[in-house]
Design an enzyme around this catalytic site. Structure first.
Site, PDB file in Angstrom:
ATOM      1  N   GLY A 178       0.828  -1.216   0.000  1.00 13.82           N
ATOM      2  CA  GLY A 178       0.000   0.000   0.000  1.00 13.82           C
ATOM      3  C   GLY A 178       0.851   1.250   0.000  1.00 13.82           C
ATOM      4  O   GLY A 178       0.605   2.205  -0.744  1.00 13.82           O
ATOM      5  N   ASP A 179       1.874   1.261   0.836  1.00  9.26           N
ATOM      6  CA  ASP A 179       2.802   2.392   0.866  1.00  9.26           C
ATOM      7  C   ASP A 179       3.594   2.492  -0.432  1.00  9.26           C
ATOM      8  O   ASP A 179       3.712   3.564  -1.029  1.00  9.26           O
ATOM      9  CB  ASP A 179       3.790   2.222   2.026  1.00  9.26           C
ATOM     10  CG  ASP A 179       3.190   2.589   3.373  1.00  9.26           C
ATOM     11  OD1 ASP A 179       2.254   3.400   3.403  1.00  9.26           O
ATOM     12  OD2 ASP A 179       3.664   2.063   4.391  1.00  9.26           O
TER      13      ASP A 179
END
Length: 407
Positions: A178-179
């Protein structure tokens, strides 16, 4: 005395980036720009810095102790302190923005505005500023103010629901995708906006959310639902429809094997001593082998039998450069892989407390090579140099600002 940053060479030489970010998504974005030659100044609160400075593992002890996690996402940056809650700190940021090309921040939407240094305010200081805002859910929409973490992006972007095995609960992807996906889309957006600013003299906001970024990684799940009404779920190591294309056990671990089309299947059958399968009318075409029941009953047992008596290295040697077969490697095997070394994907960076070996950059340019061996800054390490060079502040002014809590 602070260390002199590594020379800035590369295609982004001359680009000045202000990095007001924490953790991974923002710092990694600005580090990619630094690797490619940009001058990146990491700005941290003097008493509340990027808290991953305290993330393990560490190198060194005492005053030389340093987080290798922090180092991996902040190499080749200069470091200064600045307090956005202080009026003088905000004024300093505005002066820096007037000199900068790019600002990257990853606060929750509205935070910079509450400090009095939001995009509209900073754009007035520098109309060509490219302002990248990375957040959990973006700057607009009903969920914009929700807190966002890597897991939030995986959960709300659909990826978590698709990962794992069909007979078990969904499983989080085993890294901070996600990051990192937000990092990569933000970096692309920054480069596009910089190109536009160079052409027109006008900057803009680059708005990237973790949820959006994860959604963009879900392969055929969206069209599978919008066209056929099918909701993607966990498939384990299987592909949604391509077979064979997955993980198979062998003597000392597992390999990936992807000999699914007719050409690759024929090569595989001959290599592993089963040319007679090419004449079998039940499995003699790719379409027939894609049928789940046929694949499970006829193909999967054959492949497992092929691989059972061989090691990963032996199978890779047999497959050579013709058959898509490779070892499923753990991190030790990856770090020690000669090919990874040849690609300069593990770089060593010296710190006072010891050496940190970290991943390099996948971006290989033929002429203006990326530079990846600079170290990450100590908190406020370059205050004197940066404030003197860019804003003309002398030692007395810096001491006064430090005493009042502005830097």
């Amino acid at each position: 005395m602070s260390a002199t940053p590594a020379p800035r060479r590369g295609p982004l030489d001359g680009l000045l980036v202000l990095d007001i970010t924490r953790v991974v998504a923002g710092p990694y974005c600005s580090m990619i720009l630094a690797d490619l030659g940009a001058r990146v100044i990491k700005i941290e609160h003097p008493s509340d810095p990027d808290y991953v400075r305290d993330f393990p593992p560490f190198v060194g002890t005492g005053d030389d102790r340093f987080s290798a996690f922090f180092a991996q996402y902040n190499r080749r940056k200069e470091g200064i302190t600045l307090n956005l809650k202080h009026e003088t700190g905000r004024d300093l940021l505005k002066q820096l923005v007037a000199r900068a090309d790019v600002l990257v921040e990853n606060f929750r939407p509205g935070t910079m505005e509450r400090f009095g240094v939001g995009y509209e305010t900073l754009r007035a200081e520098n109309p060509r500023l490219v302002y990248a805002a990375i957040s959990g859910f973006g700057q607009t929409g009903p969920n914009a103010l929700k807190p966002g973490f890597d897991n939030s992006g995986q959960a709300t972007g659909g990826l978590w629901s698709m990962n794992g095995y069909p007979d078990r609960p969904p499983v989080r992807v085993g890294t901070i995708v996600g990051d990192v996906s937000a990092t990569l889309f933000a970096t692309i957006g920054v480069l596009a906006a910089v190109r536009e600013a160079e052409r027109t003299g006008l900057g803009q906001m680059v708005d990237v959310s973790q949820q959006d970024s994860v959604l963009a990684l879900t392969e055929n799940a969206v069209v599978k639902y919008t066209v056929d009404g099918d909701i993607a779920g966990p498939l384990g190591n299987a592909h949604p429809f391509v077979r064979p294309y997955g993980q198979f056990p062998c003597k000392d671990g597992h390999v990936f094997f992807g000999g699914y089309n007719d050409k690759l299947w024929a090569l595989s059958c001959r290599t592993f001593g089963a040319p007679h399968l090419l004449e079998d009318p039940e499995i003699d075409t790719m379409a027939k082998r894609f049928v789940p029941e046929v694949y499970t009953r006829r193909i999967e047992p054959v492949i497992e039998d092929w691989f059972r008596e061989y090691t990963k290295a032996e199978l890779e040697a047999m497959a050579g450069d013709d058959i898509p077969l490779c070892a499923v490697k753990n991190i030790r095997e990856v770090v020690e892989d000669p090919h990874i070394a040849a690609r300069d994907m593990i770089v060593d960076v010296e710190y006072p407390g010891g050496r940190v070996d970290m991943f390099g950059t996948p971006i290989k340019l033929s002429r203006t090579h990326a530079q990846t061996r600079g170290r990450a800054p100590r908190l406020g390490e370059h205050n004197a140099e940066v404030y003197a060079e860019l804003l003309g502040l002398d030692a007395d002014a810096l001491r006064a600002m430090t005493s009042m809590g502005a830097i």
